[in-house]
Scaffold this motif. Structure first.
Motif, PDB file in Angstrom:
ATOM      1  N   PRO A   1      72.028  86.289 116.324  1.00  0.00           N
ATOM      2  CA  PRO A   1      72.527  84.938 116.009  1.00  0.00           C
ATOM      3  C   PRO A   1      73.439  84.920 114.787  1.00  0.00           C
ATOM      4  O   PRO A   1      74.354  84.088 114.714  1.00  0.00           O
ATOM      5  CB  PRO A   1      71.243  84.126 115.770  1.00  0.00           C
ATOM      6  N   GLN A   2      73.198  85.836 113.851  1.00  0.00           N
ATOM      7  CA  GLN A   2      74.118  85.928 112.713  1.00  0.00           C
ATOM      8  C   GLN A   2      75.513  86.323 113.189  1.00  0.00           C
ATOM      9  O   GLN A   2      76.523  85.817 112.673  1.00  0.00           O
ATOM     10  CB  GLN A   2      73.588  86.942 111.699  1.00  0.00           C
ATOM     11  N   ALA A   3      75.581  87.203 114.195  1.00  0.00           N
ATOM     12  CA  ALA A   3      76.878  87.607 114.740  1.00  0.00           C
ATOM     13  C   ALA A   3      77.603  86.423 115.378  1.00  0.00           C
ATOM     14  O   ALA A   3      78.838  86.320 115.299  1.00  0.00           O
ATOM     15  CB  ALA A   3      76.686  88.730 115.763  1.00  0.00           C
ATOM     16  N   LEU A   4      76.842  85.521 116.016  1.00  0.00           N
ATOM     17  CA  LEU A   4      77.462  84.329 116.613  1.00  0.00           C
ATOM     18  C   LEU A   4      78.085  83.447 115.528  1.00  0.00           C
ATOM     19  O   LEU A   4      79.181  82.901 115.711  1.00  0.00           O
ATOM     20  CB  LEU A   4      76.414  83.550 117.410  1.00  0.00           C
TER      21      LEU A   4
ATOM     22  N   ALA B   1      73.138  94.941 108.222  1.00  0.00           N
ATOM     23  CA  ALA B   1      74.030  94.942 109.384  1.00  0.00           C
ATOM     24  C   ALA B   1      75.471  94.576 109.044  1.00  0.00           C
ATOM     25  O   ALA B   1      76.412  95.144 109.626  1.00  0.00           O
ATOM     26  CB  ALA B   1      73.482  93.987 110.446  1.00  0.00           C
ATOM     27  N   TYR B   2      75.668  93.631 108.146  1.00  0.00           N
ATOM     28  CA  TYR B   2      77.002  93.043 108.005  1.00  0.00           C
ATOM     29  C   TYR B   2      77.589  93.068 106.596  1.00  0.00           C
ATOM     30  O   TYR B   2      78.797  92.863 106.449  1.00  0.00           O
ATOM     31  CB  TYR B   2      76.981  91.583 108.482  1.00  0.00           C
ATOM     32  N   LEU B   3      76.769  93.282 105.578  1.00  0.00           N
ATOM     33  CA  LEU B   3      77.298  93.123 104.230  1.00  0.00           C
ATOM     34  C   LEU B   3      78.382  94.142 103.912  1.00  0.00           C
ATOM     35  O   LEU B   3      79.387  93.811 103.266  1.00  0.00           O
ATOM     36  CB  LEU B   3      76.167  93.210 103.203  1.00  0.00           C
TER      37      LEU B   3
ATOM     38  N   GLY C   1      62.919  89.108 106.222  1.00  0.00           N
ATOM     39  CA  GLY C   1      63.516  90.108 107.098  1.00  0.00           C
ATOM     40  C   GLY C   1      64.914  89.716 107.542  1.00  0.00           C
ATOM     41  O   GLY C   1      65.813  90.566 107.635  1.00  0.00           O
ATOM     42  N   ALA C   2      65.123  88.423 107.823  1.00  0.00           N
ATOM     43  CA  ALA C   2      66.450  87.959 108.238  1.00  0.00           C
ATOM     44  C   ALA C   2      67.477  88.150 107.125  1.00  0.00           C
ATOM     45  O   ALA C   2      68.633  88.529 107.399  1.00  0.00           O
ATOM     46  CB  ALA C   2      66.383  86.482 108.642  1.00  0.00           C
ATOM     47  N   MET C   3      67.055  87.918 105.885  1.00  0.00           N
ATOM     48  CA  MET C   3      67.961  88.129 104.752  1.00  0.00           C
ATOM     49  C   MET C   3      68.325  89.606 104.621  1.00  0.00           C
ATOM     50  O   MET C   3      69.490  89.975 104.460  1.00  0.00           O
ATOM     51  CB  MET C   3      67.315  87.628 103.461  1.00  0.00           C
TER      52      MET C   3
ATOM     53  N   PHE D   1      82.231  85.851 108.045  1.00  0.00           N
ATOM     54  CA  PHE D   1      81.151  86.485 107.297  1.00  0.00           C
ATOM     55  C   PHE D   1      80.620  85.598 106.172  1.00  0.00           C
ATOM     56  O   PHE D   1      79.405  85.475 105.961  1.00  0.00           O
ATOM     57  CB  PHE D   1      81.638  87.811 106.688  1.00  0.00           C
ATOM     58  N   ARG D   2      81.523  85.005 105.425  1.00  0.00           N
ATOM     59  CA  ARG D   2      81.100  84.231 104.254  1.00  0.00           C
ATOM     60  C   ARG D   2      80.268  83.017 104.670  1.00  0.00           C
ATOM     61  O   ARG D   2      79.284  82.674 104.003  1.00  0.00           O
ATOM     62  CB  ARG D   2      82.322  83.805 103.440  1.00  0.00           C
ATOM     63  N   ALA D   3      80.656  82.366 105.753  1.00  0.00           N
ATOM     64  CA  ALA D   3      79.886  81.212 106.228  1.00  0.00           C
ATOM     65  C   ALA D   3      78.483  81.640 106.637  1.00  0.00           C
ATOM     66  O   ALA D   3      77.502  80.932 106.367  1.00  0.00           O
ATOM     67  CB  ALA D   3      80.601  80.550 107.399  1.00  0.00           C
TER      68      ALA D   3
END
Length: 405
Positions: A362-365, A243-245, A235-237, A372-374
């Motif tokens: 947490p991905q946004a942090l 959300a961000y790709l 789900g996180a993937m 984004f790439r990191a």
């Protein structure tokens, strides 16, 4: 005449059983609910356009963010409660309730999208429906199958939710730009009405024993803990891609459609053409392979700067994602009567939705500090570590044990 009819029914039931269904009627019911899954998914896939609609209505980014993100609360809560609700009103009625609430929530935006609190109420109604949707649909779909092609047919069934997402947003955008938001909300609601109609004429599943309530005990078997952790990672993937790709690819001037078209096409092709072969592989090794494929995809996303590599990343992600959820969904229902599967499916999908809806924060942090790439590379590492843990577990469980004297 009656004998000939009974013989014909016996032959058709035998053919259906050989194909993986409980009987001939079960095959029709499976296909009927799969069609409903596609149609309701077509409607809720229009959510990709809601940010555009709300912006045109004059909301600022903060208000738009709240309308989009708070949707996660009812989805996660009612995913968790879906097993108890199905135990009380029945799995099939839960399917119908889910569709009805999603339809009310989506169509009412035709009238509420311009006011924050009415729009929030519409979003909450749709979120409750979506929380009830996946567990009830998968539980009913599984009940129409026997053991012979269980994983393969569940993989095809759940593909119906994903396939619609390749078509609905561009079609909805065309209606939105040509005729405006009211027409788009009407257009998107029509498939949901058809989905609700398709749920009638199906046989209900027997309810569990009275007094079971929110019975999740079957899901907390020791062998299922790994499945719950794995579906959270999956789900996180997926949550990152949703959300961000698009923002990542747009920032790098890379074609957004290249990834999503490649991944959706590969997902469906993999489940349709290869899942019959995949289901013969040991479950943990198969899920590990899916995670390694997703990890490779995210490495390319994190490092690639060319369009064709993004297509390859989409293919790798679609291939990996295609196997993980159906395998874990089948595993957590293993050896359970259909009437006992709603609770475990609810818990599995709660873990899945937590990964989708809560991990983007947490991905946004990470994105805020490293880019984004990191963030993509961090997720690649998470998928890789998860794959290694599954491989190690599989090898340890199959290692020969020394005999005692």
């Amino acid at each position: 005449m009656r004998a000939r009819l009974q013989n014909l029914l016996h032959v058709t039931d035998a053919a259906a059983a050989k194909a993986g269904f409980v009987d001939a009627r079960g095959r029709r019911e499976y296909m009927q609910l799969a069609g409903a899954a596609f149609l309701i998914s077509f409607m809720y896939s229009h959510a990709a356009l809601l940010a555009v609609v709300f912006a045109r209505e004059g909301f600022d980014l903060h208000a738009i963010g709240l309308l989009l993100s708070l949707y996660a609360a009812p989805v996660i809560l009612f995913t968790f409660l879906s097993g108890a609700i199905a135990a009380r009103i029945g799995v099939l009625n839960t399917c119908r309730l889910a569709i009805l609430l999603m339809l009310i929530g989506f169509f009412s935006l035709r009238y509420t999208a311009g006011d924050f609190w009415p729009a929030m109420a519409s979003r909450m109604a749709q979120g409750i429906g979506q929380g009830l949707l996946l567990s009830s649909f998968v539980t009913y779909g599984q009940s129409r199958l026997n053991a012979s092609r269980f994983v393969y047919l569940i993989a095809l069934f759940t593909s119906m939710f994903a396939v619609a997402q390749a078509f609905a947003p561009p079609f909805g955008a065309m209606i939105l730009n040509a005729y405006g938001a009211p027409a788009m909300f009407l257009e998107g609601s029509i498939p949901a009405v058809l989905a609700l109609v398709l749920t009638f004429g199906l046989r209900p599943i027997p309810r569990p024993a009275p007094g079971r309530g929110l019975d999740l005990s079957a899901a907390w078997r020791r062998e299922n803990i790994g499945s719950l952790a794995a579906v959270f990672v999956n789900g996180a993937m997926f949550g990152f891609t949703a959300a961000y790709l698009a923002a990542l690819l747009e920032a790098e001037a890379l074609p957004i459609g290249a990834f999503f078209l490649a991944s959706t096409t590969t997902l469906f092709a993999s489940r349709f053409l290869a899942m019959g072969i995949f289901e013969t592989i040991e479950r943990r090794l198969l899920v590990a392979g899916g995670f390694l494929s997703q990890a490779a995809s995210f490495v390319l996303i994190g490092l690639a700067g060319q369009s064709w590599l993004i297509v390859v990343a989409g293919i790798l992600f679609g291939a990996g994602y295609s196997v993980v959820y159906p395998v874990l969904s089948a595993a957590i229902s293993k050896d359970l009567d259909p009437s006992e599967r709603a609770g475990p499916q609810a818990l599995l999908n709660t873990a899945f939705n937590i990964g989708i809806f809560l991990m983007p924060y947490p991905q946004a942090l990470i994105i805020g500090h490293l880019g984004f790439r990191a963030a993509a590379l961090v997720l690649a590492g998470l998928a890789g570590v998860s794959a290694l843990a599954l491989i190690a577990t599989a090898l340890l469980n199959h290692a020969p044990r020394s005999s005692r004297p």
